[in-house]
Design an enzyme around this catalytic site. Sequence first.
Site, PDB file in Angstrom:
ATOM      1  N   VAL A   1       0.964  -1.263  -0.112  1.00 47.86           N
ATOM      2  CA  VAL A   1       0.033   0.220  -0.113  1.00 47.86           C
ATOM      3  C   VAL A   1       1.031   1.276  -0.115  1.00 47.86           C
ATOM      4  O   VAL A   1       0.351   2.378  -0.055  1.00 47.86           O
ATOM      5  CB  VAL A   1      -1.158  -0.093   1.213  1.00 47.86           C
ATOM      6  CG1 VAL A   1      -1.946  -1.084   0.893  1.00 47.86           C
ATOM      7  CG2 VAL A   1      -0.200  -0.303   2.508  1.00 47.86           C
TER       8      VAL A   1
ATOM      9  N   TYR B   1       9.019   6.741  13.608  1.00 48.42           N
ATOM     10  CA  TYR B   1       7.501   6.060  13.701  1.00 48.42           C
ATOM     11  C   TYR B   1       6.663   7.325  14.397  1.00 48.42           C
ATOM     12  O   TYR B   1       5.481   7.405  13.870  1.00 48.42           O
ATOM     13  CB  TYR B   1       7.518   5.028  14.597  1.00 48.42           C
ATOM     14  CG  TYR B   1       6.474   4.181  14.919  1.00 48.42           C
ATOM     15  CD1 TYR B   1       5.911   3.239  13.777  1.00 48.42           C
ATOM     16  CD2 TYR B   1       5.573   4.141  16.047  1.00 48.42           C
ATOM     17  CE1 TYR B   1       4.762   2.522  14.026  1.00 48.42           C
ATOM     18  CE2 TYR B   1       4.425   3.528  16.177  1.00 48.42           C
ATOM     19  CZ  TYR B   1       4.120   2.593  15.319  1.00 48.42           C
ATOM     20  OH  TYR B   1       2.715   1.906  15.529  1.00 48.42           O
TER      21      TYR B   1
HETATM   22  P1  NAP Z   1       1.634  -6.560  12.545  1.00 46.27           P
HETATM   23  O1  NAP Z   1       1.167  -7.571  13.343  1.00 46.27           O
HETATM   24  O2  NAP Z   1       2.966  -6.348  12.326  1.00 46.27           O
HETATM   25  O3  NAP Z   1       0.804  -6.640  11.114  1.00 46.27           O
HETATM   26  C1  NAP Z   1       0.989  -5.818  10.010  1.00 46.27           C
HETATM   27  C2  NAP Z   1      -0.008  -5.949   9.090  1.00 46.27           C
HETATM   28  O4  NAP Z   1       0.445  -4.940   8.109  1.00 46.27           O
HETATM   29  C3  NAP Z   1       0.359  -7.238   8.302  1.00 46.27           C
HETATM   30  O5  NAP Z   1      -1.071  -7.775   7.978  1.00 46.27           O
HETATM   31  C4  NAP Z   1       1.257  -6.781   7.159  1.00 46.27           C
HETATM   32  O6  NAP Z   1       0.971  -7.692   5.953  1.00 46.27           O
HETATM   33  C5  NAP Z   1       0.574  -5.626   6.693  1.00 46.27           C
HETATM   34  N1  NAP Z   1       1.732  -4.745   5.942  1.00 46.27           N
HETATM   35  C6  NAP Z   1       2.717  -4.119   6.581  1.00 46.27           C
HETATM   36  N2  NAP Z   1       3.382  -3.610   5.385  1.00 46.27           N
HETATM   37  C7  NAP Z   1       2.256  -3.327   4.389  1.00 46.27           C
HETATM   38  C8  NAP Z   1       2.440  -3.021   3.186  1.00 46.27           C
HETATM   39  N3  NAP Z   1       3.486  -2.164   2.756  1.00 46.27           N
HETATM   40  N4  NAP Z   1       1.259  -3.129   2.264  1.00 46.27           N
HETATM   41  C9  NAP Z   1       0.500  -3.720   2.781  1.00 46.27           C
HETATM   42  N5  NAP Z   1       0.388  -4.300   4.033  1.00 46.27           N
HETATM   43  C10 NAP Z   1       1.372  -4.129   4.846  1.00 46.27           C
HETATM   44  O7  NAP Z   1       1.202  -5.237  12.999  1.00 46.27           O
HETATM   45  P2  NAP Z   1      -0.072  -4.617  14.236  1.00 46.27           P
HETATM   46  O8  NAP Z   1       0.480  -4.606  15.474  1.00 46.27           O
HETATM   47  O9  NAP Z   1      -1.170  -5.691  13.730  1.00 46.27           O
HETATM   48  O10 NAP Z   1      -0.364  -3.231  13.837  1.00 46.27           O
HETATM   49  C11 NAP Z   1      -1.310  -2.752  12.815  1.00 46.27           C
HETATM   50  C12 NAP Z   1      -1.191  -1.178  12.885  1.00 46.27           C
HETATM   51  O11 NAP Z   1      -1.696  -0.766  14.234  1.00 46.27           O
HETATM   52  C13 NAP Z   1       0.050  -0.744  12.471  1.00 46.27           C
HETATM   53  O12 NAP Z   1      -0.294   0.620  11.507  1.00 46.27           O
HETATM   54  C14 NAP Z   1       0.650  -0.248  13.704  1.00 46.27           C
HETATM   55  O13 NAP Z   1       1.415   0.849  13.532  1.00 46.27           O
HETATM   56  C15 NAP Z   1      -0.585   0.084  14.623  1.00 46.27           C
HETATM   57  N6  NAP Z   1      -0.390  -0.153  16.155  1.00 46.27           N
HETATM   58  C16 NAP Z   1       0.098  -1.042  16.572  1.00 46.27           C
HETATM   59  C17 NAP Z   1       0.341  -1.087  17.851  1.00 46.27           C
HETATM   60  C18 NAP Z   1       0.528  -2.141  18.672  1.00 46.27           C
HETATM   61  O14 NAP Z   1       0.596  -2.227  19.744  1.00 46.27           O
HETATM   62  N7  NAP Z   1       0.437  -3.657  18.029  1.00 46.27           N
HETATM   63  C19 NAP Z   1       0.206  -0.133  18.712  1.00 46.27           C
HETATM   64  C20 NAP Z   1       0.060   1.191  18.027  1.00 46.27           C
HETATM   65  C21 NAP Z   1      -0.336   1.257  16.537  1.00 46.27           C
HETATM   66  P3  NAP Z   1       1.883  -9.173   5.879  1.00 46.27           P
HETATM   67  O15 NAP Z   1       1.094  -9.997   7.013  1.00 46.27           O
HETATM   68  O16 NAP Z   1       1.532  -9.754   4.673  1.00 46.27           O
HETATM   69  O17 NAP Z   1       3.293  -8.750   6.195  1.00 46.27           O
END
Ligand code: NAP
Length: 244
Positions: free
Chosen positions: A66, A157
Site C-alpha cells: 500500500v 515512527y
Molecule cells: P503486525 O502484526 O506487524 O501486522 C502488520 C500488518 O500490516 C500485516 O497484515 C502486514 O501484512 C501488513 N503490512 C505491512 N506492510 C505492508 C505494506 N507495505 N502493504 C500492505 N500491508 C502491509 O502489526 P499490528 O501490531 O497488527 O499493527 C497494525 C497497525 O496498528 C499498524 O499501523 C501499527 O503501527 C498500529 N499500531 C500497533 C500497535 C501495537 O501495539 N501492536 C500500537 C499502536 C499502533 P503481511 O502479513 O502480509 O506482512
Amino acid sequence: MSTDLSGRVALVTGASRGIGKSIALALGAAGADVAVNYRARADDAQAVAAAIRALGRRSVALGADVADGTQVARMVAAVESTLGPVDILVNNAGIALRRGLEELNEADFDRTVAVNLKSAFLCTQAVWRGMRERRWGRIVNISSGAARGAGIVGAHYNASKAGMEGLTRGYAARLVKDGVTVNAVAPSLIESDMTAPHRAESEARIPVGRLGTGDEVAAVVVMLAGNAYMTGQTVAVNGGLHYN
Ligand code: NAP
C-alpha cells in the site's frame, strides 16, 4: 446498541494478521463484506477471508504494497469489481522498525513514512470521490499513542503516526458535509507480532497490567463505522497509558 453494516463494503489494509485481522473479522461480524489486504502473507489473508465468508459475507484477499500508488489503484479496482465500491476504508497497514537515535537512517525514515502515512493518503485518494458521490463513507486510520508520546520504536515512527492524525483532520474537515467521516484510532501496546519481541517490557508499562487485544481495537473501529456524527477525532485505546 449493535452496529449494522449490512450492505457496506469495507477494505482493511494489512489485515492478514494482528490488529487488521481483528478489524476485518469484526466488520464482517457487523455485516460488512470485507476486502482483506496483505503485503506478503497470502495464506494468512486467505484464511481471514475464508473466516469472513463463513459468517455469510463476501470477502476477498488482495495482495498489494500500500506504499505504492500503482498497486493501490489495482487493489481498489479489484475490490470494486469483486465486492463493489468501498464504503469503509481502514488504513491499518504499518511497520515499526525499532531504531535508536544513533542507528536511524534516511532509508528507515522513508520506508516508514511511505508504509505508515503515504499509504493512507493513497488509499484515501482512491476512495473518497466515490464516497462523496454516494454521500456515505467511513475512513478510519490506525495511528498510535506514538503520535503524541515518545514510545519505543523511534522518531520516524512518531512522525509517521503524527502525520496520519494530521491527514485524518485534513480529510475530515473537507468531507464533513458529504456524509463521509474520517477518524483515527490510536492504540498503544496491543498483542501482535509487532509487540511480541518486547512484550514483557511493554506489559510492565501499562496501568491496566496487560497488553490490549486486537478485538478491543476492532470494537472501536466498528463503533466509528456506525457513527455519522463523530469525525476528525482520535480515539485512544491504551490501557490507561496516556490521557489525551
Ligand atoms: P503486525 O502484526 O506487524 O501486522 C502488520 C500488518 O500490516 C500485516 O497484515 C502486514 O501484512 C501488513 N503490512 C505491512 N506492510 C505492508 C505494506 N507495505 N502493504 C500492505 N500491508 C502491509 O502489526 P499490528 O501490531 O497488527 O499493527 C497494525 C497497525 O496498528 C499498524 O499501523 C501499527 O503501527 C498500529 N499500531 C500497533 C500497535 C501495537 O501495539 N501492536 C500500537 C499502536 C499502533 P503481511 O502479513 O502480509 O506482512
